[in-house]
Design a protein around this motif. Structure first.
Motif, PDB file in Angstrom:
ATOM      1  N   VAL A 189     -23.109  -5.256 -35.796  1.00 26.14           N
ATOM      2  CA  VAL A 189     -24.151  -4.372 -35.653  1.00 26.14           C
ATOM      3  C   VAL A 189     -25.297  -4.767 -36.806  1.00 26.14           C
ATOM      4  CG1 VAL A 189     -24.589  -1.847 -36.218  1.00 26.14           C
ATOM      5  CG2 VAL A 189     -22.414  -2.508 -35.233  1.00 26.14           C
ATOM      6  N   LEU A 190     -25.042  -5.139 -37.951  1.00 26.43           N
ATOM      7  CA  LEU A 190     -25.869  -5.526 -38.851  1.00 26.43           C
ATOM      8  C   LEU A 190     -26.895  -6.910 -38.459  1.00 26.43           C
ATOM      9  CD1 LEU A 190     -27.318  -4.765 -41.460  1.00 26.43           C
ATOM     10  CD2 LEU A 190     -25.470  -5.952 -42.784  1.00 26.43           C
ATOM     11  N   GLY A 191     -25.816  -7.738 -37.870  1.00 29.53           N
ATOM     12  CA  GLY A 191     -26.689  -8.994 -37.312  1.00 29.53           C
ATOM     13  C   GLY A 191     -27.797  -8.533 -36.189  1.00 29.53           C
ATOM     14  N   VAL A 192     -27.246  -7.288 -35.276  1.00 28.21           N
ATOM     15  CA  VAL A 192     -28.229  -7.221 -34.263  1.00 28.21           C
ATOM     16  C   VAL A 192     -29.568  -6.350 -34.634  1.00 28.21           C
ATOM     17  CG1 VAL A 192     -28.518  -5.467 -32.193  1.00 28.21           C
ATOM     18  CG2 VAL A 192     -26.211  -6.931 -32.450  1.00 28.21           C
ATOM     19  N   CYS A 193     -29.173  -5.530 -35.980  1.00 24.26           N
ATOM     20  CA  CYS A 193     -30.324  -4.787 -36.452  1.00 24.26           C
ATOM     21  C   CYS A 193     -31.224  -5.939 -37.189  1.00 24.26           C
ATOM     22  CB  CYS A 193     -29.742  -3.862 -37.574  1.00 24.26           C
ATOM     23  SG  CYS A 193     -28.863  -2.631 -36.828  1.00 24.26           S
ATOM     24  N   ASP A 194     -30.605  -6.881 -37.924  1.00 24.53           N
ATOM     25  CA  ASP A 194     -31.525  -7.922 -38.445  1.00 24.53           C
ATOM     26  C   ASP A 194     -32.210  -8.698 -37.518  1.00 24.53           C
ATOM     27  OD1 ASP A 194     -30.545  -7.231 -41.169  1.00 24.53           O
ATOM     28  OD2 ASP A 194     -29.089  -8.718 -41.249  1.00 24.53           O
ATOM     29  N   TYR A 195     -31.597  -8.966 -36.240  1.00 18.54           N
ATOM     30  CA  TYR A 195     -32.426  -9.690 -35.202  1.00 18.54           C
ATOM     31  C   TYR A 195     -33.746  -8.936 -34.979  1.00 18.54           C
ATOM     32  CZ  TYR A 195     -32.960 -12.680 -31.261  1.00 18.54           C
ATOM     33  OH  TYR A 195     -33.600 -13.887 -30.561  1.00 18.54           O
ATOM     34  N   LEU A 196     -33.235  -7.744 -34.545  1.00 19.05           N
ATOM     35  CA  LEU A 196     -34.362  -6.683 -34.049  1.00 19.05           C
ATOM     36  C   LEU A 196     -35.452  -6.774 -34.785  1.00 19.05           C
ATOM     37  CD1 LEU A 196     -32.523  -4.351 -31.985  1.00 19.05           C
ATOM     38  CD2 LEU A 196     -33.768  -6.343 -31.040  1.00 19.05           C
ATOM     39  N   ALA A 197     -35.104  -6.639 -36.065  1.00 18.90           N
ATOM     40  CA  ALA A 197     -36.157  -6.206 -37.178  1.00 18.90           C
ATOM     41  C   ALA A 197     -37.072  -7.504 -37.367  1.00 18.90           C
ATOM     42  CB  ALA A 197     -35.640  -5.837 -38.586  1.00 18.90           C
ATOM     43  N   ALA A 198     -36.371  -8.591 -36.959  1.00 16.91           N
ATOM     44  CA  ALA A 198     -37.139 -10.130 -37.474  1.00 16.91           C
ATOM     45  C   ALA A 198     -38.006 -10.301 -35.872  1.00 16.91           C
ATOM     46  CB  ALA A 198     -36.204 -11.293 -37.419  1.00 16.91           C
TER      47      ALA A 198
END
Length: 199
Positions: free
Chosen positions: A94-103
């Motif tokens: 989940v955190l990886g998806v959030c990081d990806y979208l934030a970037a």
């Protein structure tokens, strides 16, 4: 075709695929995905079309691998491995998806960017589904729901919630929202381990 989880033995194959992925990434900085041809990608990578098709059936498969590679890099930076047994590892996804979208640059400013973003959306969802299915293979499926159905539900839920967070101008930290999203999806995740309602 998510090659980020596969070890490629031949360094020439790895190098060519990296060239193609880098070429697509560079082209997408200035052009919308739908307007990029296989020939454009091959030219940018300094390979011919036949070489492109030796590695990928089409540009959509290449995009999936590009997104998968970037997403796997984010997970690796956080030390996340997912074997289908641990909710804390699910939080890492989940955190990886959030990081990806934030970037990822905002896609609110126009139809062209939104069309390109929809291709990326499906690629991210596909990568998450693939990761979850990989973990699910280590477990016996529940009697009622197939692992494919659970993985599809989880991947869309994770992406949808993370995307909603990423579009919020006054969003909280990714670590905080990852806790919230994980809490929302754990009941569905538990189905992978036969811990669904009434079990």
């Amino acid at each position: 075709m998510v090659e980020a989880n596969r070890e490629i033995v031949d360094p020439r194959i790895r190098r060519t695929r990296q060239l193609l992925q880098k070429a697509l990434g560079k082209l997408m900085e200035t052009r919308e995905f739908d307007k990029i041809s296989v020939q454009d990608i091959a030219d940018e990578a300094t390979v011919n079309r036949v070489t492109f098709y030796d590695h990928y059936p089409d540009k959509f498969a290449l995009l999936n691998c590009l997104v998968a590679g970037r997403f796997q890099e984010l997970l690796a930076k956080r030390g996340v491995t997912f074997d289908g047994t641990c909710a804390s590892a699910l939080r890492g996804v989940v955190l990886g998806v959030c990081d990806y979208l934030a970037a990822t640059p905002s896609t609110e400013c126009g139809r062209q960017q939104r069309q390109m973003a929809s291709h990326v959306d499906f690629a991210v969802i596909g990568v998450v589904r693939h990761i979850i299915l990989g973990g699910a293979e280590k477990h016996r499926p529940t009697e009622d729901v197939s692992p494919e159905m659970i993985a599809a539900t989880l991947s869309w839920a994770i992406y949808g919630a993370a995307n909603e967070w990423a579009r919020t101008p006054t969003r909280c930290a990714s670590e905080q929202i990852a806790d919230t999203i994980t809490a929302l999806i754990v009941p569905t995740f538990d189905l992978l381990q036969g811990k669904g309602p009434g079990r």
